[in-house]
Structure formats: C-alpha cells, structure tokens
Design an enzyme around this catalytic site. Structure first.
Site, PDB file in Angstrom:
ATOM      1  N   ASP A 132       3.138  -4.768   7.738  1.00 54.75           N
ATOM      2  CA  ASP A 132       1.924  -3.962   7.652  1.00 54.75           C
ATOM      3  C   ASP A 132       0.739  -4.908   7.849  1.00 54.75           C
ATOM      4  O   ASP A 132       0.440  -5.721   6.983  1.00 54.75           O
ATOM      5  CB  ASP A 132       1.899  -3.276   6.278  1.00 54.75           C
ATOM      6  CG  ASP A 132       0.553  -2.622   5.956  1.00 54.75           C
ATOM      7  OD1 ASP A 132      -0.370  -2.692   6.799  1.00 54.75           O
ATOM      8  OD2 ASP A 132       0.436  -2.054   4.863  1.00 54.75           O
TER       9      ASP A 132
ATOM     10  N   LYS B 289     -10.485  -0.600  10.461  1.00 52.00           N
ATOM     11  CA  LYS B 289     -10.757  -1.722   9.567  1.00 52.00           C
ATOM     12  C   LYS B 289     -11.171  -2.957  10.362  1.00 52.00           C
ATOM     13  O   LYS B 289     -11.437  -4.010   9.794  1.00 52.00           O
ATOM     14  CB  LYS B 289      -9.518  -2.038   8.730  1.00 52.00           C
ATOM     15  CG  LYS B 289      -9.154  -0.935   7.728  1.00 52.00           C
ATOM     16  CD  LYS B 289      -7.982  -1.361   6.875  1.00 52.00           C
ATOM     17  CE  LYS B 289      -7.294  -0.209   6.186  1.00 52.00           C
ATOM     18  NZ  LYS B 289      -8.100   0.401   5.125  1.00 52.00           N
TER      19      LYS B 289
ATOM     20  N   GLN C 266      -4.503  -5.201   6.824  1.00 49.34           N
ATOM     21  CA  GLN C 266      -5.519  -6.079   6.239  1.00 49.34           C
ATOM     22  C   GLN C 266      -5.529  -7.471   6.855  1.00 49.34           C
ATOM     23  O   GLN C 266      -6.380  -8.286   6.505  1.00 49.34           O
ATOM     24  CB  GLN C 266      -5.326  -6.186   4.723  1.00 49.34           C
ATOM     25  CG  GLN C 266      -5.460  -4.877   3.983  1.00 49.34           C
ATOM     26  CD  GLN C 266      -6.879  -4.326   3.999  1.00 49.34           C
ATOM     27  OE1 GLN C 266      -7.847  -5.049   4.273  1.00 49.34           O
ATOM     28  NE2 GLN C 266      -7.018  -3.038   3.720  1.00 49.34           N
TER      29      GLN C 266
ATOM     30  N   HIS D  42       0.864  -1.178   0.000  1.00 41.70           N
ATOM     31  CA  HIS D  42       0.000   0.000   0.000  1.00 41.70           C
ATOM     32  C   HIS D  42       0.909   1.240   0.000  1.00 41.70           C
ATOM     33  O   HIS D  42       2.026   1.199   0.516  1.00 41.70           O
ATOM     34  CB  HIS D  42      -0.834  -0.060   1.284  1.00 41.70           C
ATOM     35  CG  HIS D  42      -1.914   0.957   1.414  1.00 41.70           C
ATOM     36  ND1 HIS D  42      -1.662   2.260   1.784  1.00 41.70           N
ATOM     37  CD2 HIS D  42      -3.260   0.863   1.259  1.00 41.70           C
ATOM     38  CE1 HIS D  42      -2.815   2.911   1.855  1.00 41.70           C
ATOM     39  NE2 HIS D  42      -3.799   2.102   1.536  1.00 41.70           N
TER      40      HIS D  42
ATOM     41  N   CYS E 189      -4.918   2.672  -3.513  1.00 38.20           N
ATOM     42  CA  CYS E 189      -3.649   3.139  -2.920  1.00 38.20           C
ATOM     43  C   CYS E 189      -2.527   2.137  -3.171  1.00 38.20           C
ATOM     44  O   CYS E 189      -1.667   1.916  -2.325  1.00 38.20           O
ATOM     45  CB  CYS E 189      -3.776   3.421  -1.428  1.00 38.20           C
ATOM     46  SG  CYS E 189      -4.913   4.753  -1.077  1.00 38.20           S
TER      47      CYS E 189
END
Lengths: 417, 132
Positions: free
Chosen positions: A210, A236, A213, A133, A375
C-alpha cells in the site's frame, strides 16, 4: 499546455532544495491564510493540476477510446500520457502494468476481488500488519471470510515499528499473501519494505504494498521494491480525487479476470460470450475519470520537476522541526518512531484534551489538523487510545505553520487548564 | 487570535461539566442500561437508569471523549433526574443543543447528540436518528 513549475528555472536540475515560498505561489488556496497540516488526508493541488483539468474541459472535452474526431483523439492522448508518466515515476517495466483506479482503496479491492478469489483458498494464511489502513484490512477480511482463509497481523514494538521477528515467524507458516503499507498513515512509520518484500517473496507469498503514504513523499521504484502489486492515490500527491493507480506485475494481471465489467474493457462481445481487452484496459470498465487522470499526470510532472529526493529532504526538515517543537510541549505524548524513520506525519495526544477539541480550537486559528482514528482503528486499539491528533506535511509546508499549530495547542491548554 | 470565540464555544459551564461531570459513574443493578459510541472520533457515552413508578429516580453516565460529548451527557443527566419516562421521551435534539447553548458545527453535532442517542435507543428502543 505546459506551465512552468515554480521555484524551478527552465532546465534546472531536480533535487535542489525546495523553494517553498515559490512553490506556495502555485497553490492559490494558501491566499486564504490557512495553515494546512492535513496532507496525509488529502493534499492541496497546484494551478498546474487544476489548469490541466480545466484545459480538458474547455478545449477537448470528449470521451476517450471511442470517437474518430480530433478533440477525442486529443483527450485519448492526454489520458494515456499519464500512464507513461506514472510508469516512469515508479519505475514500472511497462505501461501495461499501470491500471487506473479511483484510488488506493479501489486498487486494493481490485486485487482482493480479481486476484484473491482465484488464488486464496480454504485454510490459506494472509499476513497484514497492525499499522495498516482500513482499506488494506477490510477487503482482506471480506475475502478471508468468503474463502475460509485466516489473517494474522504483525504487531508493533514500543517505538511504533513493525516487529520483524514476528513477521519472520509468520512467514515460516507460508502465507499466500502479504500486504502492508510502506508508510503508516496514522504514525508515519516508514517500514523496511524492501527487506520485507524480499523475505515474503522468498517464503513464496504474493506481496501487495500500500503506497498511499509513500508515493507522494519519497522516491519509489517498484522493481527495486520487488512487490507484485503496489497501490496509491492521486489526491494525496497533488492530484485530484477520483484518480489512483494499481501497479501489478504483468504476468499476474494477465492471469486475473476483470474486476468491473462493461464498456471499454472488451475486445468483442457476442451473446455467446466476451473477449476481454488487453492490459491495462481489461481493468478499466466504463467511462473513466478523464479529467482526473489528466490532472494526475500534471501532478506527476510537478513532483518529478521538484525531484522526490528533494521532497523527502524538505519533509524530513519540517518533521524534525515539528518533532522538536512538540516534544517541548508539556503534557503532550508523541506516537511513533523518530523523524529519520518516519514520513512527514506527527501523531500525538494531549493530556486532558480530546483531539477533537484541539482540532476545533486549531480551526479557529485557521489551522487544519486531523483528529480521529485515521482509518486505523486496530492501531488505535493497540495504542490504547480512541483517537489522536495528527499533523502532516508536504512540499508547501512551512515551519511557520508548525509554529501556528504549537500556538493552537497552547491556546487549547489555556482554555482547558 | 480568537480567545473570545473559543471561550464562546468552550464556555465555562461546558468546561465545568467536562472536568467535573455530574452523575458520573455506574449504578448497581440499573433498570435500564445502554451505551453508544461514535466510531468516527471514539466518543463513548453510557447511561444507567433507576426507574421507580415511571419516574427516573437515579441516573449515572460513564464514557470518554471530547468536551462536547461529555458535557452534553452530564447536562442531560441533570435534566433527566426526577423526570417521568413520558417527559423524558419528549426531549429532542433542539432541547439538548439549546441546553449546550453554543453554536455546534456540523462536524461536531454527533458529539453533542451522542447522549440523546443513548437515551432514545437505550431507554426506549427507538431507532436513533443517526444523522442529526
């Protein structure tokens, strides 16, 4: 205030299959009739989360860490309680390793600034991936430009999975930092993070994962993962916007200077100089997003009660259903790996219909669908597309919503025929 | 549910301009050429102008993107051909939106006005109004 989690009798064990109909009752937004297929962008929030925030505003609204009166103590206790919930949720060793931020983007920027400037030097190599991202690319590009370091990107194969052979070659060159997402937001690819972290650590790199997600959708154990930093957002994972987490291994955080400076991150301030606060408060300057952090705590409680294995199992079922339904649509190209190796994200393109047109037509049917580059422009360039349409799922997603998406796609094809 | 509403938005002539764009392609040795993109959705529109005695004698556009951005560009080229530069300068966003003749949501307004930005920034060196 504790609210029962719908679909979970008191004392019931987590990780039973999700009772989606009961879960949806916790989300008043579904009374509007929308089919919400954009949870990878931001999730919806249950009453338990908004209720916890409202309770703060109405019953003990005050600033934390400063005041001697009772409601301020209550606010402080509730605010700090989220830290332990998050620690347990990702199995960190200590709450000192749990830093509140505004979200994944701020978490990564914090590391790029406070760790990167001390540790990245001229000529150093940073390894990222084409699946990343922008928030896990741009901070490193700025750092690399400033320090004279350079960046290499691991490519994907034709299935949309990272090329591990190329990753191994890059590790041979002794990167100082390796950063990648555990799950791709644009294609849903689940990367073999544990193996990648182990290989990167063996090569001597510091590793940032990261988790924007992955944390909302599958069990996460940062110690088993073995990474140095792990970043994610509350919004999220059923929490509010404005509250996120940076996990960092204690020794690394101890050695880092603050990111933001100001109130609450200090021990003593004299005109000659300042002593910084202990972890994790050293990184939390200024008045924090108190209600949001309390809301994030409620979101972690909600997910923990469902059980993250059950969450993953439900999303896999929906993803398989969607994958199959979309595969049957003529002129539709699916991107990324098969459902078993992807999270609850399906990215696709329709022949002759731009994703934005599809999203506009879907919107008329109250189907919320993301269209754009997500993104992840380097990935879009790599795929040779300007944009894709993306449907993403969560604990409240029903197959009926996927059916409505297919209906919108057929409607778009009729209009554009 | 909303076939009628869809057809209102994606009116026949908009779909026609999208599928059969007018003045599509490139000019050789154009007097003016400019391209703009909308990074948010990846829409691209470029225009080549031939200008003779202060009049746009020929024009071509190229690009890719959604129906709104491409139909808007196609409609604009039809309008521009044969106009003097002075007349072309007077075209504003209301003209472009009026020509499209549909209700454009805030999310899609940039798509609709991308071609006007190409005209303004490229042909006249004016700073594009990025928002509207």
């Amino acid at each position: 205030m504790t609210m029962a989690i719908a679909g979970r009798a008191q004392g019931a064990l987590p990780n039973q299959p999700l009772d989606v109909a009961a879960i949806r009752k916790d989300f008043p937004i579904f009374e509007t009739g929308i089919a919400y297929l954009d949870s990878a962008n931001t999730s919806q929030r249950p009453k338990q989360v908004t209720g916890a925030m409202l309770e703060y505003f109405e019953k003990f609204n005050s600033n934390i860490h400063r005041a001697a009166y009772r409601i301020a103590e209550e606010a402080t206790v509730r605010y700090e309680a989220t830290r332990e919930k998050v620690r347990a949720f990702i199995n960190a060793a200590s709450t000192k390793e749990i830093v509140y931020t505004r979200g994944t983007t701020e978490s990564i920027n914090l590391v790029a600034y406070a760790w990167g400037r001390k540790n990245i030097a001229q000529g150093d190599l940073i390894v990222l991936t084409i699946l990343d991202h922008h928030s896990n690319i741009v901070p490193w590009q700025i750092l690399a430009a400033e320090r004279g370091a350079h960046i290499e990107y691991v490519d994907i194969d034709e299935k949309g999975e990272l090329r591990q052979d190329q990753f191994a070659d890059l590790l041979q060159r002794g990167p100082k930092l390796v950063a990648f997402n555990l799950v791709s937001n644009a294609m849903g690819t689940i990367n073999p993070a544990r193996d990648m972290v182990a290989a990167a650590k063996k090569a001597g790199a510091t590793v940032l994962v990261d988790g924007a997600q992955s944390t909302p959708h599958q069990p996460v154990d940062v110690r088993a993962l073995g990474c140095d930093f792990y970043a994610f957002s509350g919004h999220k994972m059923l929490g509010p916007t404005g509250a996120g987490i940076l996990y960092g291994r204690r020794e690394l955080l101890e050695a880092m200077d603050p990111f933001m400076a100001g109130g609450d991150m200090i021990k003593t301030v004299r005109i000659e100089g300042t002593t910084y606060h202990d972890l994790p408060w050293k990184f939390e300057a200024g008045t924090q997003a108190i209600a949001e952090v309390i809301g994030l705590g409620a979101a972690v409680d909600y997910l923990s009660a469902l059980g993250m294995d059950a969450v993953r199992a439900h999303e896999l079922e929906i993803t398989e259903y969607a994958y199959e339904a979309l595969s049957d649509v003529e002129g539709l190209t699916l991107y990324g790996p098969p459902p078993s190796r992807r999270a609850g994200v399906v990215s696709f393109a329709l022949e002759g219909i731009h994703p934005h047109d599809l999203a506009t037509i879907a919107d008329r049917d109250q189907v919320c669908l993301r269209a754009g580059h997500h993104c992840a422009m380097p990935l879009m360039t790599r795929l040779g597309v300007a944009a894709t349409a993306r449907a993403s799922f969560y604990v409240y997603t029903q197959k009926e919503e996927v059916d409505r998406l297919v209906g919108s796609i057929k409607e778009a094809q009729r209009i554009f025929a | 549910m909303s076939a009628a509403a869809d057809d209102q938005f994606y009116r026949e002539y908009i779909l026609d301009h999208y599928k059969n764009p007018r003045n599509y392609g490139r000019l050789e040795h154009p007097d003016i050429t400019h391209e703009e993109d909308n990074p948010l959705c990846g829409d691209v529109v470029g225009m080549d102008f031939r200008v003779e005695d202060g009049v746009i004698s020929d024009i071509r556009f190229h690009g890719r993107g959604c129906a709104i951005s491409q139909a808007s560009a196609s409609l604009l080229t039809e309008r521009l051909k044969g106009l003097s530069l002075d007349e072309a300068k007077k075209i504003n966003k209301d003209d472009v939106l009026g020509e499209l003749g549909i209700d454009i949501s805030p999310a899609r307004i940039k798509c609709a006005l991308l071609s006007l930005k190409v005209l303004k920034v490229g042909a006249y060196g004016l700073a594009g109004d990025d928002e509207e």
